[in-house]
Design an enzyme around this catalytic site. Structure first.
Site, short mmCIF file in Angstrom:
data_model
loop_
_atom_site.label_atom_id
_atom_site.label_comp_id
_atom_site.label_asym_id
_atom_site.label_seq_id
_atom_site.Cartn_x
_atom_site.Cartn_y
_atom_site.Cartn_z
N ASP A 263 0.73 -1.13 0.01
CA ASP A 263 0.04 -0.01 0.08
C ASP A 263 0.89 1.19 0.07
O ASP A 263 1.84 1.27 0.59
CB ASP A 263 -0.75 -0.04 1.21
N ASN A 271 -2.57 13.16 -4.15
CA ASN A 271 -3.97 13.13 -4.76
C ASN A 271 -4.68 14.29 -4.55
O ASN A 271 -5.23 14.80 -5.47
CB ASN A 271 -4.81 11.82 -4.66
N HIS A 276 -6.41 14.54 -9.38
CA HIS A 276 -6.51 13.15 -9.54
C HIS A 276 -6.04 12.65 -10.75
O HIS A 276 -5.28 11.44 -10.88
CB HIS A 276 -8.05 12.50 -9.72
N ASP A 280 -3.19 9.54 -11.05
CA ASP A 280 -3.32 8.47 -12.00
C ASP A 280 -2.02 8.23 -12.59
O ASP A 280 -1.59 7.12 -12.87
CB ASP A 280 -4.24 8.70 -13.14
N ASP A 307 -4.69 2.82 -4.31
CA ASP A 307 -3.15 2.77 -4.34
C ASP A 307 -2.63 1.40 -3.64
O ASP A 307 -1.56 1.40 -2.96
CB ASP A 307 -2.68 3.71 -3.51
#
Ligand code: C2E
Ligand code: CA
Ligand code: CA
Length: 666
Positions: A263, A271, A276, A280, A307
């Site tokens: 993670d 973010n 976003h 990405d 994530d």
């Protein structure tokens, strides 16, 4: 002209339809041997009836080589029955057949007509019949190669007709004419049958092509259904399918393998800060790094969502932790996206089959648990699920069960720890801290049961019960003392709880300004937007907000700016290390930060006089810690407050002056 060209192309077997040619050839293989057999039998019969009347070189001398040639061809075709040819070879073979068939037709018709000059009407009748029957038989046998059938018919019937016209014999001419017409009709029927055959083959091949395309699309869909669209890594579905297959294949086997969950750390703030789209892009970069590493080290890496990444490692499981760490380290290397250079962290949890679990879900849950451990105790590192974790899970389950059955009113209590103002060392308020005495588990520490209540969704109920008690009790104390109360992530993201808290404040008639809710950065990060809205509601109703355990989490200054915070609580770990330059430096800079933002600042965990003196020198004005008082039961506070207006020897003052304790540069 055009028609002739089309006819010639047809006669030379059109190579544009290979699938038809191949099917034609396959049918032809089975029929040509019968054709040759028919030819030979008929020829022998004619030779026999002419043996006495015609010269021997014609009946035997010519017939024998003809029969040898025919038998050789027949054997060749019988052998070819078991050979499958590709379209190109089939076309070549059929072109040969058209030519060879024509040559044979020339030989046979010449031979038959040369016999016609011998014998009486019966023998001549036999020749006429032989030619007629044989040509019709041959045309039928060649129905799958109408080009050859046409050539044979033409080569046989035309000379036949011309020959009998030349003979000036009405009967034979009529027979020849008859045969010619019959052949024309038969050819017409054959060609229309052949067209039907071509259509059938074509539609079969179209169907096969469609089926192939459908299969390809199905395979592609299956691949897409198991692929993550953003990173192109296999997705969560693939991960679990693969895990299940692996377990099924290894059942009863000694082989081990490792399941890992990774993670990202600090992805959320990136973010939130950069949007976003950039998030990405970052995930795509992470994905491509992991894909490369996976290929190099033979690890199957998948994106599980958000994530979170998962991997399956079938190498030596003693090296699984090293592999997990290599993944974390790889993710931690800086990323260059546009003009930005970004870094994220990664933590990893690993579970080994079969020790940690024997089902896909058990293994995943255990690796997730190990990950949770990395996240809470050693960020950026890898934890392998162990016996110790197993024991902890068991005790958590026990806590969970006891908590479900607990009577919140009688088993739970609120303890109060004084918040002390400096330099006068008077109590301005209390922090409420939950205590649980379970009849089954006895005393359970709050950080244990709070975590379980959060995980099992019981925290809101518990929060409300504890807050109600805390407010009711603090009200009984003389003066206007402040109450600090800890809230969990689920509390500050639930509009229902937030309104219930405000209701309780109103119901008990407490001044909202005396209430401070303590939250942590981690509790806000999970769902920032909702949390911010709830916090604004609380703030709007007049209560204060404090950022707890400051310095241990992300300590992102962004949050201090964006959230409506009144107070920062410096984590006690810094006071414990205050003699070291790093810790004292952190405390100094947090105090300075609060000063520049005109916020309150409480330093927690003050345990002795020297710590207190060092903090006083830094002009710290709010402290908490065992040096003054531990968290105490309400009765004890009430008793001494009533008796002499003090708590643990500290005088009770009022929170009215709290506002003045806001650190200010003035
Ligand atoms: P916290 O909010 O950081 O609370 C301070 C903790 O430090 C308390 O532990 C307190 O007993 C302890 N402490 C106070 N002074 C000292 C000191 O001088 N030295 C040391 N070593 N420790 C000191 P406690 O009561 O065990 O609570 C642990 C955590 O459990 C709290 O940390 C808080 O996060 C959580 N918690 C406690 N009560 C509640 C509650 O009612 N609701 C929620 N959501 N969380 C709670
Ligand atoms: Ca606290
Ligand atoms: Ca704290």
């Amino acid at each position: 002209m055009e028609k002739i060209r089309v006819f010639l192309r047809w006669m030379s077997i059109d190579p544009r339809h290979p699938e038809i040619a191949q099917a034609q050839y396959n049918e032809l293989k089975t029929q040509i041997p019968s054709l040759y057999a028919l030819l030979m039998v008929n020829a022998i019969a004619v030779a026999y009836t002419h043996y006495d009347v015609a010269p021997v070189y014609l009946t035997v001398g010519v017939l024998v080589p003809m029969l040898i040639l025919t038998s050789i061809r027949m054997v060749a075709w019988i052998r070819a029955r078991h050979v499958t040819l590709g379209p190109e070879d089939a076309i070549r073979k059929m072109r040969q057949t058209v030519i060879l068939g024509s040559v044979m037709a020339v030989i046979y018709i010449s031979w038959s007509l040369s016999l016609d000059g011998y014998g009486g009407p019966e023998e001549r009748g036999h020749v006429a019949l032989f030619i007629a029957i044989t040509v019709i038989g041959c045309i039928f046998c060649l129905m799958n190669l109408p080009q050859a059938a046409f050539a044979v018919m033409f080569i046989v019937t035309v000379p036949y007709l011309v020959y009998y016209i030349g003979q000036d014999q009405d009967v034979y001419f009529a027979i020849a004419m008859n045969i010619f017409l019959v052949c024309l009709v038969v050819m017409q029927v054959l060609i229309s049958g052949y067209r039907g055959f071509c259509k059938l083959v074509q539609s079969q091949s179209d169907l096969a092509a469609k089926q192939k395309e459908t299969e390809r699309l199905n395979a592609e869909n299956a691949r897409l259904a198991q692929t993550d669209a953003l990173t192109d890594l296999p997705n969560r579905r693939y991960f679990f399918n693969r895990l299940e297959t692996l377990i099924a294949n290894l059942e009863g086997n000694e082989t081990k393998f490792a399941v890992g969950v990774v993670d990202l750390d600090r992805f959320k703030p990136i973010n939130d800060t950069y949007g976003h789209q950039l998030g990405d892009q970052l995930l795509m970069e992470v994905g491509s790094r992991l894909q490369k590493l996976g290929a190099e080290r033979n690890i199957e890496v998948c994106r599980l969502g958000g994530d979170e990444f998962g991997f399956l490692y079938q190498g030596n499981t003693d090296e699984a932790a090293g592999t997990g760490q290599a993944i974390c380290d790889l993710i931690t290397e800086p990323y260059k996206i546009g003009d930005l250079t970004l870094t994220v962290g990664a933590s990893c949890g690993i579970a080994v089959y079969p020790e940690a679990g024997k089902s896909a879900h058990a293994l995943f849950d255990r690796s997730d648990y190990a990950l949770y451990n990395s996240k809470t105790t050693s960020r950026g590192h890898t934890t392998v699920y162990s016996e110790e974790h197993e024991a902890r899970i068991r005790s958590e389950r026990a806590i969970e069960t006891a908590l479900q059955k607990a009577d919140l009113d009688t088993e739970f209590q609120v303890y109060f720890q004084p918040v002390v103002s400096l330099p006068d060392q008077s109590v301005v308020g209390f922090e409420a801290l939950a205590r649980w005495h379970s009849p089954v588990l006895k005393n359970v520490p709050p950080d244990r049961f709070i975590a379980v209540a959060e995980r099992t969704g019981q925290i809101n109920r518990l929060t409300m019960s504890l807050f109600d008690k805390a407010v009711r009790q603090i009200k009984e104390l003389p003066g206007d003392l402040s109450l600090s109360f800890n809230l969990s992530a689920q509390d500050i993201t639930s509009a229902v709880t937030v309104h219930a808290l405000l209701d309780a404040i109103e119901r008990h008639g407490v001044n909202p300004r005396l209430i401070t809710f303590e939250i942590t950065e981690t509790s806000v990060i999970g769902s920032y937007e909702v949390a911010e809205e709830c916090l604004q509601t609380l703030r709007g109703a007049g209560v204060k907000l404090a950022l707890d355990d400051f310095g241990t989490g992300y300590s992102s200054l962004g949050y201090l700016h964006r959230l409506p915070i009144d107070c920062v609580k410096v984590d006690r770990s810094f006071v414990a290390g205050i003699h070291e330059p790093v810790a004292s430096g952190v405390i100094t800079s947090i105090i300075n930060l609060c000063r520049s933002m005109e916020m309150l600042c409480v330093v927690e965990g003050v345990e002795d006089r020297t710590q207190l003196e060092l903090l006083s020198a830094l002009r710290c004005n709010l402290v908490q810690g065992y040096h003054f008082a531990p968290p105490l039961p309400f009765d004890r506070i009430m008793e001494s407050a009533r008796a002499n207006g003090t708590v643990e020897g500290l005088s009770l003052s009022s929170a009215d002056g709290m506002e003045e304790l806001r650190l200010s540069s003035a």
